[in-house]
Design a protein around this motif. Structure first.
Motif, PDB file in Angstrom:
ATOM      1  N   LEU A  52      47.469  50.626  41.569  1.00 43.61           N
ATOM      2  CA  LEU A  52      47.102  51.270  42.826  1.00 43.61           C
ATOM      3  C   LEU A  52      47.699  50.495  44.006  1.00 43.61           C
ATOM      4  N   PRO A  53      48.003  51.158  45.109  1.00 44.86           N
ATOM      5  CA  PRO A  53      48.674  50.510  46.242  1.00 44.86           C
ATOM      6  C   PRO A  53      47.703  49.728  47.131  1.00 44.86           C
ATOM      7  N   ILE A  54      47.007  48.768  46.552  1.00 49.43           N
ATOM      8  CA  ILE A  54      45.987  48.029  47.297  1.00 49.43           C
ATOM      9  C   ILE A  54      46.441  46.577  47.475  1.00 49.43           C
ATOM     10  N   THR A  55      46.382  46.088  48.719  1.00 51.99           N
ATOM     11  CA  THR A  55      46.831  44.716  48.997  1.00 51.99           C
ATOM     12  C   THR A  55      45.678  43.745  49.189  1.00 51.99           C
ATOM     13  N   THR A  56      44.512  44.250  49.563  1.00 50.28           N
ATOM     14  CA  THR A  56      43.348  43.379  49.764  1.00 50.28           C
ATOM     15  C   THR A  56      42.106  44.059  49.207  1.00 50.28           C
ATOM     16  N   THR A  76      47.385  40.592  47.255  1.00 47.94           N
ATOM     17  CA  THR A  76      47.838  39.256  47.659  1.00 47.94           C
ATOM     18  C   THR A  76      46.718  38.231  47.668  1.00 47.94           C
ATOM     19  N   SER A  77      45.465  38.696  47.638  1.00 42.31           N
ATOM     20  CA  SER A  77      44.347  37.740  47.654  1.00 42.31           C
ATOM     21  C   SER A  77      43.105  38.385  47.070  1.00 42.31           C
ATOM     22  N   LEU A  78      42.165  37.525  46.680  1.00 43.57           N
ATOM     23  CA  LEU A  78      40.860  37.957  46.182  1.00 43.57           C
ATOM     24  C   LEU A  78      39.795  37.345  47.075  1.00 43.57           C
ATOM     25  N   PRO A  79      38.620  37.955  47.159  1.00 35.73           N
ATOM     26  CA  PRO A  79      37.563  37.370  47.994  1.00 35.73           C
ATOM     27  C   PRO A  79      37.016  36.075  47.388  1.00 35.73           C
ATOM     28  N   ASP A  80      36.588  35.153  48.241  1.00 34.61           N
ATOM     29  CA  ASP A  80      35.949  33.918  47.787  1.00 34.61           C
ATOM     30  C   ASP A  80      34.667  34.232  47.035  1.00 34.61           C
ATOM     31  N   ASN A  81      34.302  33.312  46.147  1.00 34.51           N
ATOM     32  CA  ASN A  81      33.040  33.387  45.394  1.00 34.51           C
ATOM     33  C   ASN A  81      32.947  34.635  44.518  1.00 34.51           C
ATOM     34  N   LEU A  82      34.060  35.062  43.950  1.00 36.99           N
ATOM     35  CA  LEU A  82      34.093  36.243  43.096  1.00 36.99           C
ATOM     36  C   LEU A  82      33.687  35.874  41.674  1.00 36.99           C
ATOM     37  N   ASN A  83      32.784  36.665  41.100  1.00 35.64           N
ATOM     38  CA  ASN A  83      32.353  36.508  39.715  1.00 35.64           C
ATOM     39  C   ASN A  83      32.774  37.741  38.937  1.00 35.64           C
ATOM     40  N   LEU A  88      39.840  39.099  33.838  1.00 34.79           N
ATOM     41  CA  LEU A  88      40.513  39.423  35.101  1.00 34.79           C
ATOM     42  C   LEU A  88      42.001  39.471  34.835  1.00 34.79           C
ATOM     43  N   ASN A  89      42.608  40.635  35.064  1.00 34.20           N
ATOM     44  CA  ASN A  89      44.034  40.814  34.810  1.00 34.20           C
ATOM     45  C   ASN A  89      44.768  40.973  36.136  1.00 34.20           C
ATOM     46  N   LEU A  90      45.571  39.964  36.477  1.00 30.96           N
ATOM     47  CA  LEU A  90      46.372  39.972  37.700  1.00 30.96           C
ATOM     48  C   LEU A  90      47.873  39.957  37.389  1.00 30.96           C
ATOM     49  N   ALA A  91      48.249  40.279  36.161  1.00 28.63           N
ATOM     50  CA  ALA A  91      49.658  40.247  35.759  1.00 28.63           C
ATOM     51  C   ALA A  91      50.509  41.147  36.653  1.00 28.63           C
ATOM     52  N   TYR A  92      51.690  40.670  36.949  1.00 27.66           N
ATOM     53  CA  TYR A  92      52.667  41.428  37.744  1.00 27.66           C
ATOM     54  C   TYR A  92      52.155  41.793  39.137  1.00 27.66           C
ATOM     55  N   ILE A  95      50.101  37.881  43.873  1.00 26.60           N
ATOM     56  CA  ILE A  95      49.136  36.835  44.200  1.00 26.60           C
ATOM     57  C   ILE A  95      49.766  35.452  44.039  1.00 26.60           C
ATOM     58  N   THR A  96      49.554  34.581  45.040  1.00 25.28           N
ATOM     59  CA  THR A  96      50.125  33.232  44.992  1.00 25.28           C
ATOM     60  C   THR A  96      49.069  32.155  44.823  1.00 25.28           C
ATOM     61  N   SER A  97      47.812  32.485  45.096  1.00 24.20           N
ATOM     62  CA  SER A  97      46.729  31.514  44.909  1.00 24.20           C
ATOM     63  C   SER A  97      45.432  32.266  44.635  1.00 24.20           C
ATOM     64  N   LEU A  98      44.474  31.541  44.077  1.00 25.06           N
ATOM     65  CA  LEU A  98      43.176  32.131  43.759  1.00 25.06           C
ATOM     66  C   LEU A  98      42.129  31.629  44.730  1.00 25.06           C
ATOM     67  N   PRO A  99      41.042  32.376  44.894  1.00 25.92           N
ATOM     68  CA  PRO A  99      40.010  31.983  45.861  1.00 25.92           C
ATOM     69  C   PRO A  99      39.140  30.843  45.336  1.00 25.92           C
TER      70      PRO A  99
END
Length: 155
Positions: A52-56, A76-83, A88-92, A95-99
Motif C-alpha cells: 500500500l502507498p503508505i509512508t507513515t 519510512t518510520s514506525l511509531p515509538d513504543n510499538l508492540n 513484523l515484516n518490513l522487507a523491501y 525504513i532506515t531505523s527502528l523506533p
C-alpha cells in the motif's frame, strides 16, 4: 461554441474524472481511516498493509495484536513504543531505523531494506532477518549477536 461535455459538466450531468494524484491521495486517506478503525476496534488480529502507498503510521498505533505486514511499502518510520503480537515484516521498504521500545513477539524481517541501525532496546522473540542490508554488510553474525541481546531467535 462550448463543447458538449463542458455543457453537461456545467449542468451537473457529467463530472470530470479524478487525476491519478487525487486517486492516490484518496486511497491514502482511506488506508489511514482503516488503520484508525483497527485501533478503535482494539488492535486485534493482523494488520496487512502489503504494497500500500503508505509512508507513515499514526502515532496512536501502539499495538498490533497479530502479524504486521508492510513489505513493498514506502514506509519510512514506525511509531515509538510499538508492540507487535506476531511477526513484523518490513522487507523491501524504505525504513532506515527502528523506533525506541519496539517489541516483536514473533519474527522481524528487515531483508532488503536500507536499515542502518537498530535500537538498543529492541526486543524480538523470534528471529531477525537482516539479509541484504547495510547492517549485514557492516557486521558479522557474531558481532550482531553480541550487540542484539534482545533477540531470542537467530540472526
Amino acid at each position: 461554441m462550448k463543447k458538449f461535455s463542458a455543457i453537461l459538466e456545467q449542468h451537473g450531468i457529467l463530472t470530470t474524472r479524478r487525476t491519478p494524484e487525487e486517486r492516490t491521495k484518496n486511497h491514502i486517506i482511506a488506508i489511514q481511516k482503516q488503520i484508525q478503525q483497527y485501533i478503535k476496534n482494539g488492535s486485534k488480529g493482523d494488520l496487512d498493509l502489503y504494497k500500500l502507498p503508505i509512508t507513515t503510521l499514526p502515532n496512536n498505533l501502539k499495538n498490533v495484536g497479530g502479524y504486521f505486514n508492510l513489505p513493498y511499502t514506502p514506509i519510512t518510520s514506525l511509531p515509538d513504543n510499538l508492540n507487535v503480537g506476531g511477526s513484523l515484516n518490513l522487507a523491501y521498504t524504505s525504513i532506515t531505523s527502528l523506533p525506541n521500545n519496539l517489541n516483536v513477539n514473533g519474527n522481524l524481517n528487515l531483508g532488503n531494506t536500507p536499515i542502518t541501525s537498530l535500537p538498543n532496546n529492541l526486543n524480538v522473540n523470534g528471529y531477525i532477518n537482516l539479509e541484504n542490508t547495510p547492517i549485514s554488510k557492516k557486521y558479522s553474525i557474531y558481532q550482531l549477536k553480541r550487540m542484539l541481546l534482545g533477540i531470542t531467535g537467530n540472526i
